[in-house]
Design an enzyme around this catalytic site. Structure first.
Site, PDB file in Angstrom:
ATOM      1  N   GLY A 237       0.742  -1.332  -0.101  1.00  0.00           N
ATOM      2  CA  GLY A 237       0.124  -0.091  -0.121  1.00  0.00           C
ATOM      3  C   GLY A 237       0.868   1.231  -0.091  1.00  0.00           C
ATOM      4  N   HIS A 238       0.191   2.373  -0.162  1.00  0.00           N
ATOM      5  CA  HIS A 238       0.828   3.498  -0.264  1.00  0.00           C
ATOM      6  C   HIS A 238       1.694   3.940   1.028  1.00  0.00           C
ATOM      7  CE1 HIS A 238      -3.064   5.826   0.485  1.00  0.00           C
ATOM      8  NE2 HIS A 238      -2.721   4.998   1.596  1.00  0.00           N
ATOM      9  N   ASN A 239       2.769   4.523   0.950  1.00  0.00           N
ATOM     10  CA  ASN A 239       3.731   5.167   2.026  1.00  0.00           C
ATOM     11  C   ASN A 239       4.297   3.916   2.987  1.00  0.00           C
ATOM     12  OD1 ASN A 239       1.454   7.451   1.664  1.00  0.00           O
ATOM     13  ND2 ASN A 239       3.527   7.892   1.920  1.00  0.00           N
TER      14      ASN A 239
END
Lengths: 349, 349, 349
Positions: A237-239
């Site tokens: 997922g993002h980050n």
């Protein structure tokens, strides 16, 4: 490619027990090897299979030499030495430098003359492709991507704008690097997209499996440190920040903004809830839902082994009535006066 | 793109506490913002981080204004307002209208002159591409597909024959829309394919994640209503109907012929068994197997948090012997005469 | 395509109850059929819906004829007969023989003149494409691949070097066949890649779902026997052997070196740990982790049905304290002298 056992012993620093002039040209598995092949023994449980091997030589550690009926290449790390021999005997074909006539390359992209750009590749403006990088057929490399030396995108890999990929990283078909993270703000009953303005930074010597996806950061970047190994169908997922030499098996899902340490191992179908931290040297066994941060190295689990269906249905029924069993035990304790102080205030209501 | 705080306040209807002439040009996260950026505070738990922010302005709600050390843009929905500001400061590049020279477009397709058709796109007979739609590089659009205005297929999206996609829908790389459902009739030991003669109808303002797959109906259509948001690696089986504004996280699997209501949220790795119905406003937490229809709005669960492996093995051992424990409790109750009528006929054999 | 019921009855060996001259041109579902369509009844639970059908004919078994308000086509296997009728009324479009002008085909590949090679296909040296095979748009067929007669790669399928695919096999978009297995040797804190020198061999009449991945063998081959049916998002690890007519639903993950028998069925999200064996005729229900070999045919389970979240949290709390609960029962047994010899030495410490 064919080599003598003597050449292999010298090149990989093995002690050779056997005829140095025997030639080998391929690797094989212990139990169905053929003459002319090299195999290996790493797991002591498989030692009984040594007796029947038809390989010309076996890579093994010193403790197994006495049991080896054929030539032995002795190594402190037989699996690693075997991996190197396999790479030597079965080299990957070299892709010739140059740009395939069918590729669409932006005039503003910078392609190293030693790089290989395959059929139907599209490369956007300002992308940089390093020396000896291989961009296989059907890859999409969007604007401003930076791909370092000796990177290999096998085929049909999508690298979205601004992503950076470190040296020698290998990416398998269907992987998507830098797709939008899953970020929405609720507004009444609707979801409003939150632009994903970060990117993805991938270190050196990473491997990314087929159809795995790595989302770009919402703000700031998603980061895979050097030596990370991802199997197929993984979602990052993002980050997220994934530490060096961490490995994940197929179907692992890591939600957004998770930080995972170095040298971790996540087995198949593990899931990590968003915004957690997992420290270095954590192993998570298959099917485990990690829903709290993990701050101590060690092994963590949550999967339940299969049962025959009838037994399982009965167990699930029992499990779902656990509350009533506990109340019955509490009633028994009260009736018999056996309740110890240890249990005071616990589990009885 | 650079704007003053005064311009942002006017455009998004925020009350501004601070200098309206300060300019900002980007968004940032609360804790690593830089001057010239806008950040936001939506979750009250993060309020302590406000004190240290280096952003030029923070979007927040009225209750947090007093704690904000820099300019504040006050909004009743800070996350949504932030999303809009991010979209303004970081606009997606506009794809120019026209058809890339390398694209293969059927002469029978109808491409709006304002649409963008990228490199290596193939578009089949009778497909219709609406105004301002962006069909990114390497997309496959088969026969008779209808794509409405402002749809964006990022890259390498496959849209199978007859599929319809509503306005402004965004589809990420590797997604497959309209592949055959998994339908077979058993005949002796063999499986006979049941032709999948339905299609897929996708509403407006839907988002579909990277490598997600949506199968076409066996008979009739698979339907995603407006505003549905799907993360990566999701499987939607044939003939499912997904209600408006329902969101699903990565690795969710929805079997065939499932009907899901509006405004539902399915967390990562949730699975839904075939032919079930889930009503509106249902939230399912991560790793849950939904094996019965859900008829009441609310939150449903089935995942078990990770334990250290040793504790977990012991628990699983206990769980698998639950039957014998329950029998022991029943024996105790009989021996001591403490058994209440509540338990009669329950759990003791 | 339109046919009379009489023609269908003759062609598929059905007893017809009704007017043989009625024409039908499509298939439909029982409950929303329209005149001119054929539907079917296989599951006796749906028999009450027969009364309201508006289809022109229903395929059903002899026991349901009396309840059928319209024409009946009587079959011992209504689902299979329906599948055949659907295939006749809704034939797949025939792809014309020949190589699309945009395809890049190695001069050393052997393409049968009856094969269809679509837009943007790339085919490597020494690949062999059989009679009437359809290689849809954007497929990548690497070096030395062998594709038998009547194989259909729908679109955007990647077939890596040396893979063999048997006759009539159907592969959906995004599938990757022959990507490297996930094999590494640990060396200090780093992972050293073990070259994956095997390949993949796929039998006849196999179906492979969208975005499914099948890894090539580390040494030796990964094998799918004839008639295997794989849904979307499935992972088959290196060196697996999957027996004939075994079917797997979406998101199933099979780790490396697993052997699965014939006619097995693995439901959605099942995972199989590496190096196990599953015998013939095993069914595994959804969400089950198979962590030991299965040697008896039958049904196996491990998934827990969803509960409302509050009840579930309480149950998980109980489950995690099961140890203390068991100790309390043991204390009660000691205090009351009720403990039977059956439990001696079990579960009380």
């Amino acid at each position: 490619m064919s080599l003598t056992l003597g050449e292999l012993a010298v090149r990989f620093g093995c002690e050779l027990h056997g005829d140095p002039d025997v030639r080998v040209d391929s690797v094989a598995a212990l139990s169905n090897a053929h003459p002319g092949s090299v195999t290996f023994l790493a797991n002591p449980r498989h030692r009984p299979r040594l007796a029947d091997t038809r390989a010309s030589a076996v890579v093994l550690d010193a403790s197994a030499v006495a049991d080896c009926p054929v030539a032995a290449l002795v190594s402190v790390n037989p699996h690693a030495t075997f991996a190197r021999i396999a790479g030597l005997l079965h080299p990957r074909p070299v892709a010739p430098p140059g740009i395939h006539a069918s590729a669409v390359v932006s005039p503003d992209a910078r392609i190293d003359p030693e790089a290989h750009i395959g059929a139907f590749v599209s490369i956007g403006p300002r992308a940089v492709i390093g020396p000896r990088a291989v961009i296989g057929p059907h890859c999409v490399v969007e604007d401003d991507v930076e791909i370092a030396e000796d990177v290999h995108l096998v085929a049909r890999v999508t690298v979205c704008h601004n992503v950076k990929i470190g040296a020698r990283t290998l990416v398998h078909p269907g992987a998507v690097i830098g797709s939008d993270g899953f970020g929405f703000a609720r507004e009444g009953e609707r979801w409003l997209k939150v632009p994903q303005v970060g990117s993805v930074v991938i270190g050196a010597d990473v491997e990314i499996g087929a159809n795995t996806t790595i989302d770009r950061g919402a703000i700031g970047d998603t980061v895979l440190a050097e030596g990370v190994k991802l199997d197929n169908h993984i979602q990052i997922g993002h980050n997220c920040v994934i530490g060096a030499h961490t490995a994940m098996a197929a179907h692992v899902g890591v939600s957004g903004s998770v930080t995972i340490g170095q040298r971790c191992m996540l087995a198949g179908k593990v899931g990590v809830v968003g915004h957690l931290t997992i420290c270095d040297d954590v192993t998570v066994t298959g099917y485990t839902m990690v829903s709290h941060s993990i701050r101590q190295p060690g092994v963590y689990s949550g999967g339940i082994p299969a049962e025959d269906a009838r037994t399982w249905r009965r167990l699930v029924g029992r499990l779902k009535r656990l509350d009533s069993f506990v109340r019955r035990v509490a009633a028994l304790e009260r009736a018999t006066g056996t309740r110890s102080t240890v249990h005071q205030g616990e589990d009885d209501d």
